[in-house]
Scaffold this active site. Sequence first.
Site, PDB file in Angstrom:
ATOM      1  N   VAL A 108       0.839  -1.128  -0.034  1.00  0.00           N
ATOM      2  CA  VAL A 108      -0.100  -0.191  -0.036  1.00  0.00           C
ATOM      3  C   VAL A 108       0.944   1.220   0.131  1.00  0.00           C
ATOM      4  O   VAL A 108       1.706   1.327   0.840  1.00  0.00           O
ATOM      5  CB  VAL A 108      -0.941  -0.027   1.220  1.00  0.00           C
ATOM      6  CG1 VAL A 108      -1.707   1.302   1.261  1.00  0.00           C
ATOM      7  CG2 VAL A 108      -1.979  -1.146   1.289  1.00  0.00           C
ATOM      8  N   HIS A 146       3.078   4.009   6.197  1.00  0.00           N
ATOM      9  CA  HIS A 146       2.542   3.283   7.146  1.00  0.00           C
ATOM     10  C   HIS A 146       3.432   2.640   8.347  1.00  0.00           C
ATOM     11  O   HIS A 146       4.485   2.033   7.633  1.00  0.00           O
ATOM     12  CB  HIS A 146       1.358   2.349   7.200  1.00  0.00           C
ATOM     13  CG  HIS A 146       2.021   1.176   5.979  1.00  0.00           C
ATOM     14  ND1 HIS A 146       1.764   1.635   4.472  1.00  0.00           N
ATOM     15  CD2 HIS A 146       2.128   0.041   6.059  1.00  0.00           C
ATOM     16  CE1 HIS A 146       2.099   0.423   3.953  1.00  0.00           C
ATOM     17  NE2 HIS A 146       2.394  -0.501   4.752  1.00  0.00           N
TER      18      HIS A 146
HETATM   19  P1  5GP Z   1       2.848  -3.198   3.365  1.00  0.00           P
HETATM   20  O1  5GP Z   1       2.878  -4.619   2.880  1.00  0.00           O
HETATM   21  O2  5GP Z   1       2.393  -2.103   2.411  1.00  0.00           O
HETATM   22  O3  5GP Z   1       3.988  -2.650   4.489  1.00  0.00           O
HETATM   23  O4  5GP Z   1       1.402  -3.430   4.466  1.00  0.00           O
HETATM   24  C1  5GP Z   1       0.082  -3.002   4.077  1.00  0.00           C
HETATM   25  C2  5GP Z   1      -0.628  -3.733   5.050  1.00  0.00           C
HETATM   26  O5  5GP Z   1      -2.128  -3.130   5.099  1.00  0.00           O
HETATM   27  C3  5GP Z   1      -0.833  -5.356   5.095  1.00  0.00           C
HETATM   28  O6  5GP Z   1      -0.486  -5.643   6.145  1.00  0.00           O
HETATM   29  C4  5GP Z   1      -2.246  -5.409   4.925  1.00  0.00           C
HETATM   30  O7  5GP Z   1      -2.930  -6.440   5.403  1.00  0.00           O
HETATM   31  C5  5GP Z   1      -3.011  -4.136   5.074  1.00  0.00           C
HETATM   32  N1  5GP Z   1      -4.137  -3.799   4.454  1.00  0.00           N
HETATM   33  C6  5GP Z   1      -4.391  -3.858   3.294  1.00  0.00           C
HETATM   34  N2  5GP Z   1      -5.748  -3.514   2.895  1.00  0.00           N
HETATM   35  C7  5GP Z   1      -6.318  -3.080   4.031  1.00  0.00           C
HETATM   36  C8  5GP Z   1      -7.668  -2.604   4.604  1.00  0.00           C
HETATM   37  O8  5GP Z   1      -8.310  -2.450   3.766  1.00  0.00           O
HETATM   38  N3  5GP Z   1      -7.673  -2.447   5.925  1.00  0.00           N
HETATM   39  C9  5GP Z   1      -6.812  -2.754   6.944  1.00  0.00           C
HETATM   40  N4  5GP Z   1      -7.159  -2.582   8.059  1.00  0.00           N
HETATM   41  N5  5GP Z   1      -5.491  -3.135   6.540  1.00  0.00           N
HETATM   42  C10 5GP Z   1      -5.378  -3.204   5.274  1.00  0.00           C
END
Ligand code: 5GP
Length: 113
Positions: free
Chosen positions: A95, A99
Amino acid sequence: MTQETVFSQIIKGEIPCDEVYSDEQCLAFRDIQPQAPVHILIIPRKPLKSIKDAEVEDKEMLGHLLLVSAQIAQQEGLKDWRTIINTGSEAGQTVFHLHIHVIGGRKLTWPPG
Ligand code: 5GP
């Protein structure tokens, strides 16, 4: 124009989330696919794609995010936890709205995959 992400939609209230903390600079909510008993995401309201896009003017806000992450981890009852910022797809970022992950509540191994 800033690219829409699932997190910008969560900030706008277009997608629901299990919120644990909110203030004028950031929002924190439970990850939809938790990797541990506690898995919380802290996101800035400012739509930075990743830490790569952060500038000197973001210094105070970034420090605030880290302090909030530690406060939330302790509110969740964690004594030890991991704070993660995946940066870029090779590093696991899916995403593209900055974050911080706070993960804990189980023994965490190192190095990560
Ligand atoms: P990344 O892989 O980009 O570091 O972390 C993105 C995180 O966002 C993942 O752990 C994934 O599970 C979480 N995530 C993706 N879509 C959503 C959503 O719609 N709601 C929530 N609460 N978490 C999400």
